[in-house]
Write an enzyme that holds these catalytic residues in place. Structure first.
Site, PDB file in Angstrom:
ATOM      1  N   LYS A   1       0.821  -1.210   0.000  1.00  0.00           N
ATOM      2  CA  LYS A   1       0.000   0.000   0.000  1.00  0.00           C
ATOM      3  C   LYS A   1       0.856   1.261   0.000  1.00  0.00           C
ATOM      4  O   LYS A   1       2.052   1.227   0.268  1.00  0.00           O
ATOM      5  CB  LYS A   1      -0.946   0.006   1.197  1.00  0.00           C
ATOM      6  CG  LYS A   1      -2.070  -1.012   1.090  1.00  0.00           C
ATOM      7  CD  LYS A   1      -2.887  -0.828  -0.182  1.00  0.00           C
ATOM      8  CE  LYS A   1      -3.685   0.450  -0.215  1.00  0.00           C
ATOM      9  NZ  LYS A   1      -4.437   0.637  -1.477  1.00  0.00           N
TER      10      LYS A   1
ATOM     11  N   GLU B   1       0.369   0.823 -10.050  1.00  0.00           N
ATOM     12  CA  GLU B   1      -0.900   0.980 -10.779  1.00  0.00           C
ATOM     13  C   GLU B   1      -0.770   1.730 -12.091  1.00  0.00           C
ATOM     14  O   GLU B   1      -1.716   1.729 -12.890  1.00  0.00           O
ATOM     15  CB  GLU B   1      -1.954   1.652  -9.892  1.00  0.00           C
ATOM     16  CG  GLU B   1      -1.753   3.134  -9.643  1.00  0.00           C
ATOM     17  CD  GLU B   1      -0.880   3.435  -8.443  1.00  0.00           C
ATOM     18  OE1 GLU B   1      -0.803   4.611  -8.060  1.00  0.00           O
ATOM     19  OE2 GLU B   1      -0.255   2.495  -7.891  1.00  0.00           O
TER      20      GLU B   1
ATOM     21  N   ASP C   1     -20.540  -0.285 -19.777  1.00  0.00           N
ATOM     22  CA  ASP C   1     -19.211   0.165 -20.202  1.00  0.00           C
ATOM     23  C   ASP C   1     -19.374   1.051 -21.429  1.00  0.00           C
ATOM     24  O   ASP C   1     -20.336   0.882 -22.194  1.00  0.00           O
ATOM     25  CB  ASP C   1     -18.301  -1.030 -20.517  1.00  0.00           C
ATOM     26  CG  ASP C   1     -16.831  -0.654 -20.541  1.00  0.00           C
ATOM     27  OD1 ASP C   1     -16.159  -0.791 -19.501  1.00  0.00           O
ATOM     28  OD2 ASP C   1     -16.349  -0.198 -21.594  1.00  0.00           O
TER      29      ASP C   1
ATOM     30  N   LEU D   1     -12.111   2.912 -13.947  1.00  0.00           N
ATOM     31  CA  LEU D   1     -10.683   3.223 -13.801  1.00  0.00           C
ATOM     32  C   LEU D   1     -10.207   4.092 -14.946  1.00  0.00           C
ATOM     33  O   LEU D   1     -10.424   3.777 -16.114  1.00  0.00           O
ATOM     34  CB  LEU D   1      -9.849   1.936 -13.766  1.00  0.00           C
ATOM     35  CG  LEU D   1      -8.331   2.144 -13.756  1.00  0.00           C
ATOM     36  CD1 LEU D   1      -7.896   2.749 -12.418  1.00  0.00           C
ATOM     37  CD2 LEU D   1      -7.594   0.856 -14.031  1.00  0.00           C
TER      38      LEU D   1
ATOM     39  N   VAL E   1     -15.326   0.254  -5.694  1.00  0.00           N
ATOM     40  CA  VAL E   1     -13.983  -0.318  -5.789  1.00  0.00           C
ATOM     41  C   VAL E   1     -12.993   0.714  -6.323  1.00  0.00           C
ATOM     42  O   VAL E   1     -11.784   0.559  -6.186  1.00  0.00           O
ATOM     43  CB  VAL E   1     -13.994  -1.583  -6.673  1.00  0.00           C
ATOM     44  CG1 VAL E   1     -12.643  -2.283  -6.643  1.00  0.00           C
ATOM     45  CG2 VAL E   1     -15.076  -2.556  -6.210  1.00  0.00           C
ATOM     46  N   ALA E   2     -13.506   1.805  -6.888  1.00  0.00           N
ATOM     47  CA  ALA E   2     -12.648   2.876  -7.401  1.00  0.00           C
ATOM     48  C   ALA E   2     -12.203   3.842  -6.303  1.00  0.00           C
ATOM     49  O   ALA E   2     -11.593   4.865  -6.606  1.00  0.00           O
ATOM     50  CB  ALA E   2     -13.385   3.647  -8.501  1.00  0.00           C
TER      51      ALA E   2
ATOM     52  N   ASP F   1      -9.831   3.884  -4.225  1.00  0.00           N
ATOM     53  CA  ASP F   1      -8.398   4.186  -4.187  1.00  0.00           C
ATOM     54  C   ASP F   1      -8.059   5.407  -5.033  1.00  0.00           C
ATOM     55  O   ASP F   1      -7.074   6.100  -4.773  1.00  0.00           O
ATOM     56  CB  ASP F   1      -7.574   2.991  -4.689  1.00  0.00           C
ATOM     57  CG  ASP F   1      -7.248   2.012  -3.566  1.00  0.00           C
ATOM     58  OD1 ASP F   1      -7.238   2.428  -2.398  1.00  0.00           O
ATOM     59  OD2 ASP F   1      -7.003   0.837  -3.871  1.00  0.00           O
TER      60      ASP F   1
ATOM     61  N   VAL G   1     -14.163   0.394   1.260  1.00  0.00           N
ATOM     62  CA  VAL G   1     -12.884   0.049   1.873  1.00  0.00           C
ATOM     63  C   VAL G   1     -11.768   0.243   0.853  1.00  0.00           C
ATOM     64  O   VAL G   1     -11.825  -0.270  -0.271  1.00  0.00           O
ATOM     65  CB  VAL G   1     -12.896  -1.400   2.394  1.00  0.00           C
ATOM     66  CG1 VAL G   1     -11.518  -1.811   2.904  1.00  0.00           C
ATOM     67  CG2 VAL G   1     -13.935  -1.538   3.508  1.00  0.00           C
TER      68      VAL G   1
ATOM     69  N   MET H   1      -9.345  -3.303  -0.039  1.00  0.00           N
ATOM     70  CA  MET H   1     -10.165  -4.514   0.004  1.00  0.00           C
ATOM     71  C   MET H   1      -9.359  -5.810  -0.030  1.00  0.00           C
ATOM     72  O   MET H   1      -9.607  -6.722   0.757  1.00  0.00           O
ATOM     73  CB  MET H   1     -11.183  -4.492  -1.135  1.00  0.00           C
ATOM     74  CG  MET H   1     -12.291  -3.474  -0.952  1.00  0.00           C
ATOM     75  SD  MET H   1     -13.390  -3.386  -2.383  1.00  0.00           S
ATOM     76  CE  MET H   1     -14.011  -5.067  -2.424  1.00  0.00           C
TER      77      MET H   1
END
Length: 369
Positions: free
Chosen positions: A75, A118, A197, A239, A266-267, A269, A297, A300
């Protein structure tokens, strides 16, 4: 090269930057590896196992940072870790700088060379982000199903339904690695799944992959609103590599969702794709806005550290070995996709998406290699 691996200190983060098997590879290439004690506690690897692999075990993260030429983590460095970095030192880890001004400023002040997992590319793919995207995509469904339970303030809906009762409606925004893995698990659990999408080519691929078992729809604001308002579980899987995530689910949409429905961003971050999102932890994973349960979170995959650490090391080890064997400049100079991982060097922002997010000057990474 002296490689250092501190223990992760983010809330409930149990992953290890290097597994014992990866340590063995570094040692076989003539490098020295130093780890902080209990690095592998979360993945079932004792200090003794790391010593057998050739690592030196030390008592504190401070010693790891002080003596190492390259720091390998999972992280993003926390503020006290950033302050232990120095000029000439290489940091190789996830950074997610676009939504994190404090970390960006601290890395600039450190003078260190920070390379982000990333933003490393290989063709059109993100090879070092993909394994954790797989894990997070699958976990999002698992977490979402749990949050839908009435005891967790959800609607009280079983994801796959039962005989005579309709399954839950799961809407996945984004058809990349996260979205595909979310759809895979949700469909496998028997849910009614829709993927949105904005790439027709990607939708064709997904349609062929799922053979009609998943609804594949073109994403625009109207389609997002229509499907979000009907959903029991929404998974944000958007993303833009290195950049802040676009806010595709508005506060008004959240307000109009069915009470007790769940959103899993989930995005998060990269700042999240919900207007109502804010990062949470495994200790306190959810919050409620307008009767909608939010699961946001920011780490995750840390919930399944053994799976995650080995999946991550499978992807990162070849790149980390290049950095150690060749030095960071030669390693990045010889691989344009790897060069795109350079985010900060000697106080300069070398990732354009990060510079745009913070309104800072961008210096092309080619300048330094």
């Amino acid at each position: 090269m002296q490689i250092g691996v501190p223990k992760e200190i983010k809330d409930h983060e149990y992953r290890a930057g290097l597994t014992p098997e990866s340590v063995r590879e570094f040692v076989a290439h003539g490098h020295q590896v130093m780890i902080e004690t209990q690095l592998g506690a979360g993945i079932g690897a004792t200090d003794a196992v790391y010593r057998e692999a050739g690592a030196e075990v030390v008592d504190t993260a401070a010693e790891v940072f002080e003596r190492s030429e390259m720091i390998i983590k999972v992280k993003e460095p926390q503020p006290n870790e950033c302050r232990m970095l120095r000029e000439g030192q290489v940091l190789f880890t996830y950074l997610h700088l676009a939504p994190d001004l404090q970390q960006t400023q601290l890395l600039i002040e450190s003078g260190a060379t920070a390379i982000a997992y990333e933003t490393v590319t290989h063709g059109r793919s993100l090879p070092l982000l993909a394994p954790m995207s797989e894990v997070a995509g699958r976990l999002a469904v698992q977490a979402g199903a749990h949050c839908l339970e009435k005891a967790n303030q959800g609607r009280g809906v079983l994801l796959g339904g039962v005989t005579g009762v309709a399954p839950a409606k799961v809407v996945v925004i984004g058809g990349g690695v996260v979205g595909n893995n979310s759809a895979f698990v949700a469909a496998g659990m028997g849910a009614n799944v829709t993927i949105l999408d904005n790439s027709i080519d990607r939708l064709r691929e997904l349609d062929v992959q799922y053979g009609g078992r998943v609804n594949c729809l073109f994403s625009n604001s109207a389609a997002i609103e229509e499907n979000v308002l009907q959903a029991d579980l929404v998974i944000g899987a958007v993303l833009l590599a290195g950049a802040a995530a676009p806010k595709l689910v508005t506060r008004d949409m959240i307000r109009d969702m069915v009470p007790g429905s769940v959103v899993a961003d989930v995005a998060i971050d990269q700042g999240g794709c919900l207007e109502t999102a804010r990062a949470t932890t495994h200790s306190d994973p959810t919050f409620i806005i307008d009767d909608v349960v939010h699961y946001c979170v920011a780490n995750m995959p840390g919930a399944v550290p053994r799976t995650s650490s080995y999946a991550l090391n499978n992807a990162t080890l070849p790149y980390a070995l290049k950095l150690a064997n060749l030095g960071w400049q030669a390693a990045l100079r010889n691989d344009k996709g790897f060069l795109e991982g350079l985010n900060v060097h000697k106080g300069a922002i070398t990732c354009e998406a990060v510079s745009i997010a913070h309104g800072m000057e961008f210096v092309a990474p080619e300048t330094f290699v």
